[in-house]
Motif scaffolding. Structure first.
Motif, PDB file in Angstrom:
ATOM      1  N   GLN A  66       3.130  -9.274   4.933  1.00  0.00           N
ATOM      2  CA  GLN A  66       3.107 -10.650   4.444  1.00  0.00           C
ATOM      3  C   GLN A  66       1.802 -11.296   4.910  1.00  0.00           C
ATOM      4  OE1 GLN A  66       5.081 -11.551   2.258  1.00  0.00           O
ATOM      5  NE2 GLN A  66       7.248 -11.360   2.749  1.00  0.00           N
ATOM      6  N   PRO A  67       1.323 -12.305   4.180  1.00  0.00           N
ATOM      7  CA  PRO A  67       0.037 -12.912   4.554  1.00  0.00           C
ATOM      8  C   PRO A  67       0.083 -13.541   5.952  1.00  0.00           C
ATOM      9  CG  PRO A  67       1.026 -14.018   2.633  1.00  0.00           C
ATOM     10  CD  PRO A  67       1.906 -12.872   2.981  1.00  0.00           C
ATOM     11  N   CYS A  68      -1.015 -13.432   6.671  1.00  0.00           N
ATOM     12  CA  CYS A  68      -1.108 -14.035   8.005  1.00  0.00           C
ATOM     13  C   CYS A  68      -1.030 -15.558   7.875  1.00  0.00           C
ATOM     14  CB  CYS A  68      -2.402 -13.604   8.692  1.00  0.00           C
ATOM     15  SG  CYS A  68      -3.881 -14.443   8.082  1.00  0.00           S
ATOM     16  N   VAL A  89      -6.197  -3.367   3.839  1.00  0.00           N
ATOM     17  CA  VAL A  89      -5.353  -4.262   3.033  1.00  0.00           C
ATOM     18  C   VAL A  89      -6.066  -4.522   1.708  1.00  0.00           C
ATOM     19  CG1 VAL A  89      -4.171  -6.503   2.929  1.00  0.00           C
ATOM     20  CG2 VAL A  89      -4.490  -5.374   5.151  1.00  0.00           C
ATOM     21  N   ASN A 102      -9.797  -6.375   2.763  1.00  0.00           N
ATOM     22  CA  ASN A 102     -10.269  -6.939   4.025  1.00  0.00           C
ATOM     23  C   ASN A 102     -11.663  -6.416   4.354  1.00  0.00           C
ATOM     24  OD1 ASN A 102      -8.829  -4.470   4.499  1.00  0.00           O
ATOM     25  ND2 ASN A 102      -8.456  -4.985   6.633  1.00  0.00           N
ATOM     26  N   ALA A 132      -7.955  -9.680   3.138  1.00  0.00           N
ATOM     27  CA  ALA A 132      -8.007  -9.335   1.713  1.00  0.00           C
ATOM     28  C   ALA A 132      -7.637 -10.534   0.834  1.00  0.00           C
ATOM     29  CB  ALA A 132      -7.060  -8.170   1.441  1.00  0.00           C
ATOM     30  N   SER A 162     -10.086  -1.950  12.881  1.00  0.00           N
ATOM     31  CA  SER A 162      -8.627  -1.835  13.010  1.00  0.00           C
ATOM     32  C   SER A 162      -8.084  -0.606  12.293  1.00  0.00           C
ATOM     33  CB  SER A 162      -7.947  -3.077  12.428  1.00  0.00           C
ATOM     34  OG  SER A 162      -8.041  -3.081  11.011  1.00  0.00           O
ATOM     35  N   PHE A 200      -6.861  -0.735   9.620  1.00  0.00           N
ATOM     36  CA  PHE A 200      -5.697  -1.254   8.886  1.00  0.00           C
ATOM     37  C   PHE A 200      -6.234  -1.828   7.577  1.00  0.00           C
ATOM     38  CE2 PHE A 200      -2.337  -4.257   7.833  1.00  0.00           C
ATOM     39  CZ  PHE A 200      -1.190  -3.559   8.177  1.00  0.00           C
TER      40      PHE A 200
HETATM   41  N1  THU Z   1      -5.231  -8.409   7.182  1.00  0.00           N
HETATM   42  C1  THU Z   1      -5.354  -8.780   5.875  1.00  0.00           C
HETATM   43  O1  THU Z   1      -6.378  -8.514   5.239  1.00  0.00           O
HETATM   44  N2  THU Z   1      -4.320  -9.425   5.303  1.00  0.00           N
HETATM   45  C2  THU Z   1      -3.131  -9.686   5.906  1.00  0.00           C
HETATM   46  O2  THU Z   1      -2.249 -10.265   5.291  1.00  0.00           O
HETATM   47  C3  THU Z   1      -2.901  -9.252   7.289  1.00  0.00           C
HETATM   48  C4  THU Z   1      -4.081  -8.711   8.010  1.00  0.00           C
HETATM   49  C5  THU Z   1      -6.329  -7.656   7.801  1.00  0.00           C
HETATM   50  C6  THU Z   1      -7.141  -8.386   8.824  1.00  0.00           C
HETATM   51  C7  THU Z   1      -7.718  -7.249   9.617  1.00  0.00           C
HETATM   52  O3  THU Z   1      -8.884  -6.762   8.942  1.00  0.00           O
HETATM   53  C8  THU Z   1      -6.656  -6.172   9.545  1.00  0.00           C
HETATM   54  O4  THU Z   1      -5.807  -6.526   8.477  1.00  0.00           O
HETATM   55  C9  THU Z   1      -5.844  -6.033  10.823  1.00  0.00           C
HETATM   56  O5  THU Z   1      -5.351  -7.266  11.212  1.00  0.00           O
END
Ligand code: THU
Length: 138
Positions: free
Chosen positions: A91-93, A33, A49, A61, A29, A31
């Motif tokens: 914010q947390p998923c 975290v 993450n 993460a 991703s 992305f």
């Molecule tokens: N992710 C997290 O680690 N924490 C969150 O609160 C939201 C999403 C990660 C999961 C994945 O590795 C990446 O961000 C994209 O979704």
């Protein structure tokens, strides 16, 4: 004391998260975290993450930080600090809200970190009202 058991002020912890983002494994991703859980004893536990080629096997993460807390013997979450490589508030998923709920204190807060500084505080239970939790199984 392990590297994951760090008594540290919230501000210092926030300042450390941008560097921790560099440890995230987010090759799919891109992305990144980083999360820090402060437990009920004021000890910090870190996580990033960790993605996986089998995408659903990746971990957030927060999940990694909670695992570190439990491994260190912590059983209460006072604060969760979250930073992302996007520098936006994250914010947390949903799944991580449930994971946090398992250990969250009544006053637990989610703290957003941007540019190494705390920018937003959210009462955790406002993010997961009326939830299923340990008491339901007592
Ligand atoms: N992710 C997290 O680690 N924490 C969150 O609160 C939201 C999403 C990660 C999961 C994945 O590795 C990446 O961000 C994209 O979704």
């Amino acid at each position: 004391m392990s590297a994951r058991e760090i008594p540290i002020s919230e501000d210092d912890l926030a300042a450390s998260l941008p560097a921790l983002l560099g440890k995230a494994y987010a090759r799919y991703s891109n992305f990144t975290v980083a999360a820090a859980v402060i437990d009920a004893d004021g000890i910090a536990h870190l996580g990033v993450n960790v993605e996986n080629a089998a995408y659903p096997s990746g971990t957030c993460a927060e999940q990694v930080a909670i695992g570190a807390m439990v491994t260190a013997g912590g059983r209460g979450i006072a604060t969760v600090l979250i930073a992302s490589g996007s520098n936006a508030v994250v914010q947390p998923c949903g799944a991580c809200r449930q994971r946090i709920a398992e250990f969250a204190t009544e006053s637990c807060e989610i703290v957003s970190v941007q540019d190494g500084r705390t920018t937003r505080r959210t009462p955790f239970w406002s993010l997961l009202p009326d939830s299923f939790g340990p008491r339901d199984l007592d």
